[in-house]
Design a protein around this motif. Structure first.
Motif, short mmCIF file in Angstrom:
data_model
loop_
_atom_site.label_atom_id
_atom_site.label_comp_id
_atom_site.label_asym_id
_atom_site.label_seq_id
_atom_site.Cartn_x
_atom_site.Cartn_y
_atom_site.Cartn_z
N HIS A 1 2.04 -4.25 19.43
CA HIS A 1 0.61 -4.58 19.29
C HIS A 1 0.34 -5.21 17.92
O HIS A 1 -0.60 -5.97 17.75
CB HIS A 1 -0.25 -3.31 19.45
N SER A 2 1.16 -4.86 16.94
CA SER A 2 0.92 -5.34 15.57
C SER A 2 1.25 -6.81 15.40
O SER A 2 0.92 -7.41 14.38
CB SER A 2 1.77 -4.53 14.59
N LYS B 1 -0.06 -11.89 1.56
CA LYS B 1 0.45 -11.17 2.72
C LYS B 1 0.88 -12.15 3.80
O LYS B 1 0.28 -13.22 3.95
CB LYS B 1 -0.64 -10.27 3.31
N LEU B 2 1.87 -11.73 4.59
CA LEU B 2 2.35 -12.63 5.64
C LEU B 2 1.25 -12.97 6.64
O LEU B 2 1.08 -14.13 7.01
CB LEU B 2 3.55 -11.99 6.35
N ASP B 3 0.49 -11.95 7.07
CA ASP B 3 -0.57 -12.27 8.06
C ASP B 3 -1.67 -13.12 7.43
O ASP B 3 -2.18 -14.05 8.06
CB ASP B 3 -1.14 -11.00 8.73
N GLY B 4 -2.00 -12.82 6.18
CA GLY B 4 -3.05 -13.60 5.50
C GLY B 4 -2.64 -15.05 5.34
O GLY B 4 -3.44 -15.97 5.57
N LYS C 1 12.99 -8.06 8.53
CA LYS C 1 11.98 -7.17 7.95
C LYS C 1 11.78 -7.57 6.48
O LYS C 1 12.72 -8.01 5.82
CB LYS C 1 12.48 -5.72 7.97
N GLY C 2 10.57 -7.40 5.98
CA GLY C 2 10.35 -7.54 4.54
C GLY C 2 9.69 -8.83 4.08
O GLY C 2 9.45 -9.00 2.89
N GLY D 1 1.09 -4.02 7.09
CA GLY D 1 0.85 -4.05 5.64
C GLY D 1 1.11 -5.42 5.03
O GLY D 1 1.44 -5.52 3.85
N GLY D 2 1.01 -6.44 5.86
CA GLY D 2 1.25 -7.79 5.34
C GLY D 2 2.72 -8.15 5.24
O GLY D 2 3.09 -9.18 4.67
N ILE D 3 3.58 -7.27 5.80
CA ILE D 3 5.04 -7.47 5.70
C ILE D 3 5.64 -7.47 7.11
O ILE D 3 5.26 -6.63 7.94
CB ILE D 3 5.67 -6.31 4.86
#
Ligand code: FMN
Length: 357
Positions: free
Chosen positions: A269-270, A222-225, A213-214, A275-277
């Motif tokens: 699902h996420s 952001k991680l997803d970005g 996590k984190g 939140g990008g984390i």
């Protein structure tokens, strides 16, 4: 830009028909065991010419480490790796010397730089992705020490979708197919396109297991970005989904939310990112590759003088770039996660105190 990453930063150099391609990987902590055989095995997974489902171009893709490693361990200094080009047939490309291949980057590179390196697409060729795989292999070695694994496989070819995602099976499939039941139909679709002098698109599904996590630096790293940026930066990638991706826009909140219990999330699902984390769940992505632009059917195009011509391409090309592309997705994902791990170390005071006191 030819560099990527913040704390673990890599740059690549070279072009398809130049002397060599390679990378410079900076920020690898000292003391990491550098398993050269593993790095080579990752390059072997991406290298062309292994089967009829890939381009017939044969490249050995032998990697040589030039710096940053001493007695098998990283020294904390930049790791430079080089791969010599050995199988260039530049004359294969003389018939496109002055014409732009539809769907390729020939047109835009020419209009941006005013120079035409027609030999295999120059720097825009996916040959460069071998250097990313070398850098990604070092990132994977780092992740392995923390029991984080990056896996992938082909989940779709020409609209034929996998119903199961068997990452172990994908390792042994010549097209990295995730669903043994769909593999033959997917192979047939590739060969059919090839015999029709055409190409097909496909989807790579990437799974990152064991990420803590984190990870992720809101708001602008952001991680997803960053994962999306890394995937979209791969040649021929046209879309990226994290978790349920596009489907999330057509469902209800009550279905899309992943309920939380003491032991973790009840669903994912996420795709493991909120939140990008990272939230500690599996990180899951779908990476969409378009069909290979270089096809052998006659096509309309223009010359560098903007004259309209019809032409048929010659040469050797992948009938489905997603197949070798999936290995590049893994490499880029590993580099992002390793970078995020290093960036995250200073996010809480007690970690800083623990380190320095
Ligand atoms: N494009 C080709 O025209 N012929 C190829 O043989 C070829 N092989 C590729 C192999 C891999 C592993 C990847 C990831 C891509 C390959 N491509 C190939 C795709 C082109 O490099 C890419 O479509 C081109 O640079 C244009 O960029 P764009 O599709 O991202 O807009």
């Amino acid at each position: 830009m030819n560099s990527f990453g913040m704390k673990l930063k890599f740059s690549t150099f070279g072009e398809s028909h130049g002397t060599a391609i390679g990378c410079l990987l900076d920020g690898v902590p000292a003391g990491l065991k550098i398993d050269e055989e593993f790095i080579q095995s990752e390059l072997d997974r991406r290298k062309p010419g292994k089967s009829e489902f890939e381009t017939a171009r044969k490249e050995d893709d032998k990697v040589e480490i030039l710096s940053g490693v001493f007695e098998g361990l990283s020294t904390g200094t930049p790791i430079a790796m080089i791969i010599y080009n050995t199988n260039q047939k530049s004359k294969d490309y003389t018939n496109i010397k002055d014409v732009f291949r539809p769907g390729h980057a020939d047109f835009t590179y020419f209009h941006k730089y005013g120079i035409r390196d027609y030999r295999g697409g120059g720097r825009s060729s996916a040959r460069e992705t071998a250097a990313r795989v070398a850098a990604g292999a070092v990132a994977k070695l780092m992740l392995a020490e923390l029991e984080i694994e990056v896996l992938s496989g082909i989940s779709e070819v020409d609209g034929i979708k996998s119903e199961v995602y068997d990452y172990e099976k994908a390792k042994t499939s010549i097209i990295y197919a995730l669903d043994p039941e769909k593999e033959q139909a997917q192979k047939d679709a590739i060969l059919k396109a090839k015999s029709d002098h055409d190409s097909v698109g496909g989807v790579s599904r990437v799974l990152i297991k064991g990420a803590p996590k984190g990870l992720g630096q809101p708001l602008y790293y952001k991680l997803d970005g960053v994962l999306a940026d890394a995937m979209m930066g791969i040649n021929a990638v046209k879309a990226v989904e994290i978790g349920d991706g596009i489907l999330s826009a057509s469902t209800l909140g009550s279905k899309n939310n992943d309920a939380i219990r003491a032991g973790g999330f009840e669903s994912n699902h996420s795709g493991g990112i909120l939140g990008g984390i990272s939230n500690g769940e599996d990180i899951v992505m779908n990476v969409y590759f378009k069909p290979t632009p270089s096809i052998f059917k006659e096509q309309h195009t223009v010359t560098t003088e903007n004259e309209e011509v019809d032409f048929s391409l010659k040469g050797r090309h992948d009938p489905c770039v997603a197949v070798r592309g999936t290995v590049v997705c893994e490499a880029m994902a590993a580099l992002v996660i390793a970078d995020m791990l290093l960036l995250n170390m200073g996010s809480q005071m007690d970690r800083v105190t623990k380190y320095y006191k």
